[in-house]
Write a protein that holds these residues in place. Sequence first.
Motif, PDB file in Angstrom:
ATOM      1  N   ALA A  45      -4.535   3.929 -17.900  1.00 42.23           N
ATOM      2  CA  ALA A  45      -5.700   3.066 -18.115  1.00 42.23           C
ATOM      3  C   ALA A  45      -6.045   2.289 -16.846  1.00 42.23           C
ATOM      4  O   ALA A  45      -7.216   2.200 -16.455  1.00 42.23           O
ATOM      5  CB  ALA A  45      -5.438   2.115 -19.278  1.00 42.23           C
ATOM      6  N   CYS A  46      -5.027   1.713 -16.202  1.00 41.14           N
ATOM      7  CA  CYS A  46      -5.270   0.929 -14.986  1.00 41.14           C
ATOM      8  C   CYS A  46      -5.788   1.814 -13.852  1.00 41.14           C
ATOM      9  O   CYS A  46      -6.675   1.408 -13.093  1.00 41.14           O
ATOM     10  CB  CYS A  46      -3.991   0.219 -14.558  1.00 41.14           C
ATOM     11  SG  CYS A  46      -3.462  -1.091 -15.695  1.00 41.14           S
ATOM     12  N   ALA A  47      -5.241   3.022 -13.735  1.00 40.17           N
ATOM     13  CA  ALA A  47      -5.704   3.932 -12.691  1.00 40.17           C
ATOM     14  C   ALA A  47      -7.146   4.371 -12.949  1.00 40.17           C
ATOM     15  O   ALA A  47      -7.948   4.493 -12.016  1.00 40.17           O
ATOM     16  CB  ALA A  47      -4.784   5.139 -12.607  1.00 40.17           C
ATOM     17  N   LEU A  48      -7.500   4.584 -14.213  1.00 38.53           N
ATOM     18  CA  LEU A  48      -8.886   4.931 -14.538  1.00 38.53           C
ATOM     19  C   LEU A  48      -9.829   3.789 -14.162  1.00 38.53           C
ATOM     20  O   LEU A  48     -10.920   4.023 -13.633  1.00 38.53           O
ATOM     21  CB  LEU A  48      -9.007   5.230 -16.036  1.00 38.53           C
ATOM     22  CG  LEU A  48      -8.607   6.641 -16.473  1.00 38.53           C
ATOM     23  CD1 LEU A  48      -8.404   6.700 -17.974  1.00 38.53           C
ATOM     24  CD2 LEU A  48      -9.666   7.653 -16.034  1.00 38.53           C
ATOM     25  N   ALA A  49      -9.401   2.549 -14.436  1.00 38.98           N
ATOM     26  CA  ALA A  49     -10.230   1.402 -14.064  1.00 38.98           C
ATOM     27  C   ALA A  49     -10.385   1.315 -12.552  1.00 38.98           C
ATOM     28  O   ALA A  49     -11.473   1.021 -12.034  1.00 38.98           O
ATOM     29  CB  ALA A  49      -9.619   0.115 -14.617  1.00 38.98           C
ATOM     30  N   ALA A 260      -5.022  10.105 -14.816  1.00 36.73           N
ATOM     31  CA  ALA A 260      -6.283   9.384 -14.614  1.00 36.73           C
ATOM     32  C   ALA A 260      -7.212  10.170 -13.687  1.00 36.73           C
ATOM     33  O   ALA A 260      -8.420  10.269 -13.938  1.00 36.73           O
ATOM     34  CB  ALA A 260      -6.010   7.998 -14.040  1.00 36.73           C
ATOM     35  N   GLY A 261      -6.654  10.721 -12.609  1.00 40.96           N
ATOM     36  CA  GLY A 261      -7.470  11.513 -11.692  1.00 40.96           C
ATOM     37  C   GLY A 261      -8.049  12.743 -12.364  1.00 40.96           C
ATOM     38  O   GLY A 261      -9.208  13.108 -12.135  1.00 40.96           O
ATOM     39  N   LEU A 262      -7.243  13.377 -13.217  1.00 41.41           N
ATOM     40  CA  LEU A 262      -7.723  14.564 -13.926  1.00 41.41           C
ATOM     41  C   LEU A 262      -8.863  14.199 -14.874  1.00 41.41           C
ATOM     42  O   LEU A 262      -9.892  14.877 -14.919  1.00 41.41           O
ATOM     43  CB  LEU A 262      -6.569  15.208 -14.697  1.00 41.41           C
ATOM     44  CG  LEU A 262      -6.847  16.619 -15.197  1.00 41.41           C
ATOM     45  CD1 LEU A 262      -6.658  17.637 -14.077  1.00 41.41           C
ATOM     46  CD2 LEU A 262      -5.950  16.965 -16.377  1.00 41.41           C
ATOM     47  N   ILE A 263      -8.679  13.123 -15.643  1.00 42.95           N
ATOM     48  CA  ILE A 263      -9.714  12.697 -16.597  1.00 42.95           C
ATOM     49  C   ILE A 263     -10.990  12.310 -15.858  1.00 42.95           C
ATOM     50  O   ILE A 263     -12.091  12.761 -16.202  1.00 42.95           O
ATOM     51  CB  ILE A 263      -9.203  11.518 -17.445  1.00 42.95           C
ATOM     52  CG1 ILE A 263      -8.042  11.957 -18.336  1.00 42.95           C
ATOM     53  CG2 ILE A 263     -10.328  10.923 -18.293  1.00 42.95           C
ATOM     54  CD1 ILE A 263      -7.246  10.802 -18.910  1.00 42.95           C
ATOM     55  N   TYR A 264     -10.849  11.461 -14.838  1.00 41.12           N
ATOM     56  CA  TYR A 264     -12.022  10.978 -14.109  1.00 41.12           C
ATOM     57  C   TYR A 264     -12.724  12.149 -13.408  1.00 41.12           C
ATOM     58  O   TYR A 264     -13.958  12.259 -13.432  1.00 41.12           O
ATOM     59  CB  TYR A 264     -11.620   9.915 -13.091  1.00 41.12           C
ATOM     60  CG  TYR A 264     -12.802   9.195 -12.487  1.00 41.12           C
ATOM     61  CD1 TYR A 264     -13.344   8.076 -13.109  1.00 41.12           C
ATOM     62  CD2 TYR A 264     -13.386   9.645 -11.304  1.00 41.12           C
ATOM     63  CE1 TYR A 264     -14.443   7.421 -12.562  1.00 41.12           C
ATOM     64  CE2 TYR A 264     -14.482   9.005 -10.755  1.00 41.12           C
ATOM     65  CZ  TYR A 264     -15.003   7.890 -11.389  1.00 41.12           C
ATOM     66  OH  TYR A 264     -16.097   7.253 -10.848  1.00 41.12           O
ATOM     67  N   GLY A 265     -11.932  13.021 -12.776  1.00 42.51           N
ATOM     68  CA  GLY A 265     -12.523  14.169 -12.100  1.00 42.51           C
ATOM     69  C   GLY A 265     -13.241  15.092 -13.077  1.00 42.51           C
ATOM     70  O   GLY A 265     -14.343  15.567 -12.788  1.00 42.51           O
ATOM     71  N   CYS A 282      -4.554  11.523  -6.480  1.00 41.26           N
ATOM     72  CA  CYS A 282      -4.333  10.258  -7.192  1.00 41.26           C
ATOM     73  C   CYS A 282      -2.845  10.034  -7.431  1.00 41.26           C
ATOM     74  O   CYS A 282      -2.343   8.912  -7.286  1.00 41.26           O
ATOM     75  CB  CYS A 282      -5.090  10.268  -8.528  1.00 41.26           C
ATOM     76  SG  CYS A 282      -6.886  10.185  -8.351  1.00 41.26           S
ATOM     77  N   GLY A 283      -2.113  11.076  -7.790  1.00 40.65           N
ATOM     78  CA  GLY A 283      -0.670  10.956  -7.951  1.00 40.65           C
ATOM     79  C   GLY A 283       0.030  10.644  -6.643  1.00 40.65           C
ATOM     80  O   GLY A 283       0.968   9.845  -6.597  1.00 40.65           O
ATOM     81  N   ALA A 284      -0.418  11.273  -5.542  1.00 42.87           N
ATOM     82  CA  ALA A 284       0.197  11.045  -4.235  1.00 42.87           C
ATOM     83  C   ALA A 284      -0.019   9.619  -3.751  1.00 42.87           C
ATOM     84  O   ALA A 284       0.851   9.018  -3.116  1.00 42.87           O
ATOM     85  CB  ALA A 284      -0.363  12.038  -3.220  1.00 42.87           C
ATOM     86  N   LEU A 285      -1.183   9.058  -4.038  1.00 42.17           N
ATOM     87  CA  LEU A 285      -1.434   7.663  -3.664  1.00 42.17           C
ATOM     88  C   LEU A 285      -0.491   6.736  -4.427  1.00 42.17           C
ATOM     89  O   LEU A 285       0.017   5.748  -3.879  1.00 42.17           O
ATOM     90  CB  LEU A 285      -2.887   7.299  -3.957  1.00 42.17           C
ATOM     91  CG  LEU A 285      -3.932   7.975  -3.053  1.00 42.17           C
ATOM     92  CD1 LEU A 285      -5.331   7.822  -3.633  1.00 42.17           C
ATOM     93  CD2 LEU A 285      -3.867   7.412  -1.640  1.00 42.17           C
TER      94      LEU A 285
END
Length: 314
Positions: A45-49, A260-265, A282-285
């Motif tokens: 959730a936080c990563a999506l935000a 989050a990166g997968l959902i947003y992408g 996103c995971g690497a960051l």
Amino acid sequence: MKVAVLGELNVDMILTGTDIMPEMNREKLLDGMDIVLGSSSAITACALAALGAEVEFVSLVGDDDFGRFCLQELNRMGVSTRHVSVDASLQTGVTLSFSAAGDRSLLTFPGTIPLLEPRHIPASLLAETDHVHFGSYFLQSGMRDEWPALFGRVRSTGKTTSFDTGWDVSNEWRREGIDRLLPVTDLFIPSEEELLHLYGADSLEAAWEEMPAGVGEGAVAVKRGASGAVLYRAGYPPVAVPAYPVTVRDTTGAGDCFNAGLIYGYRTGRRGEELLQFACACGALSVQGVGGTGCLPTVAAAERLMGSEAGQEL
């Protein structure tokens, strides 16, 4: 985009060092200790935000210091907690994370983690969101039998869905519930080890053969840690991408930031190899900070990493 994340809440106590495995009747000294927001669902959730989505979180916590900490951290990172219930009769969950370079082990006191139920999830919220996600399928025992019907209602209104299994601490790996859920899921996001356990397979290729036919309507994105990720859709050849070579400080939450990166992408039109690369970035960051929310991804940072010559850290 508006995303509803339905899930567990807990704090993570992250213990770091070079010799972190506990031994009975022995005391060891650690290099560091951090108390941070935990839970797969909350970190996603936080990563999506951070990526730019409007995020509503649905959960419950105890009326205790850890519960208040969870709410404070979610709000600080731009996640709405208006649908998080507080129950004075309960204790908020806690996970101890023993973290060394590149890997970790976890001990969890469940508390409120498995107690989310349909009564906590407002129908009005589902009606106004574009995407619904939950994490920790096996830990959220109060919702296991409810997810297929809920996802079915969400999909019937044209919205998209996703979930992450998490580890099955009971080691039973009952796939029947997963198989019922997959036909109403747009993005199924397990780790490689989780998928192999679920389908009793010794390779990803063998796991693909065991998956139900209904999964062909969605996609399976398999997280492989340092080996990158693989995207599978029935009728199409699998797509694989490598991980980005970055310095790892802590792997806590890397898979959740990938989610989050997968959902947003996906919601912003990325597909195939580009979608996986964005999720892996996103995971690497994430692994360059301590805790699941210590280094949250942004679209700009992920795209810079995707465009760098050899995936050099930023």
